[in-house]
Design a protein around this motif. Sequence first.
Motif, mmCIF file in Angstrom:
data_model
loop_
_atom_site.group_PDB
_atom_site.id
_atom_site.type_symbol
_atom_site.label_atom_id
_atom_site.label_comp_id
_atom_site.label_asym_id
_atom_site.label_seq_id
_atom_site.Cartn_x
_atom_site.Cartn_y
_atom_site.Cartn_z
ATOM 1 N N ILE A 14 7.668 -7.294 0.659
ATOM 2 C CA ILE A 14 6.926 -6.148 0.142
ATOM 3 C C ILE A 14 7.538 -5.675 -1.172
ATOM 4 O O ILE A 14 6.829 -5.453 -2.159
ATOM 5 N N LEU A 15 8.851 -5.546 -1.213
ATOM 6 C CA LEU A 15 9.513 -5.079 -2.427
ATOM 7 C C LEU A 15 9.304 -6.054 -3.583
ATOM 8 O O LEU A 15 9.140 -5.646 -4.729
ATOM 9 N N LYS A 16 9.313 -7.359 -3.259
ATOM 10 C CA LYS A 16 9.091 -8.365 -4.292
ATOM 11 C C LYS A 16 7.689 -8.224 -4.874
ATOM 12 O O LYS A 16 7.510 -8.256 -6.097
ATOM 13 N N TYR A 17 6.687 -8.040 -4.016
ATOM 14 C CA TYR A 17 5.324 -7.869 -4.511
ATOM 15 C C TYR A 17 5.182 -6.580 -5.312
ATOM 16 O O TYR A 17 4.505 -6.560 -6.338
ATOM 17 N N VAL A 18 5.822 -5.510 -4.856
ATOM 18 C CA VAL A 18 5.779 -4.245 -5.601
ATOM 19 C C VAL A 18 6.399 -4.433 -6.986
ATOM 20 O O VAL A 18 5.862 -3.953 -7.982
ATOM 21 N N ALA A 19 7.502 -5.162 -7.051
ATOM 22 C CA ALA A 19 8.141 -5.417 -8.344
ATOM 23 C C ALA A 19 7.212 -6.216 -9.255
ATOM 24 O O ALA A 19 7.085 -5.904 -10.442
ATOM 25 N N TYR A 20 6.547 -7.260 -8.698
ATOM 26 C CA TYR A 20 5.607 -8.048 -9.506
ATOM 27 C C TYR A 20 4.474 -7.178 -10.029
ATOM 28 O O TYR A 20 4.080 -7.278 -11.184
ATOM 29 N N ILE A 21 3.940 -6.306 -9.146
ATOM 30 C CA ILE A 21 2.846 -5.430 -9.555
ATOM 31 C C ILE A 21 3.308 -4.512 -10.686
ATOM 32 O O ILE A 21 2.581 -4.299 -11.663
ATOM 33 N N CYS A 22 4.526 -3.990 -10.579
ATOM 34 C CA CYS A 22 5.055 -3.109 -11.624
ATOM 35 C C CYS A 22 5.190 -3.851 -12.949
ATOM 36 O O CYS A 22 4.847 -3.318 -14.000
ATOM 37 N N TRP A 25 1.738 -4.404 -14.381
ATOM 38 C CA TRP A 25 1.229 -3.126 -14.877
ATOM 39 C C TRP A 25 1.867 -2.798 -16.232
ATOM 40 O O TRP A 25 1.193 -2.385 -17.177
#
Length: 37
Positions: A14-22, A25
């Motif tokens: 989850i954290l990895k995907y959140v980092a990619y999304i950031c 963005w």
Amino acid sequence: MSGMAPKSPLLEKILKYVAYICYVWLVGGIIVKYFVN
């Protein structure tokens, strides 16, 4: 953040995907700033 959560594969994913999304963005915002202006 009261304390470090135990390392779980789901949380790391989850954290990895959140980092990619950031990152996407951020890059998208830079592109918009310089090319849409």
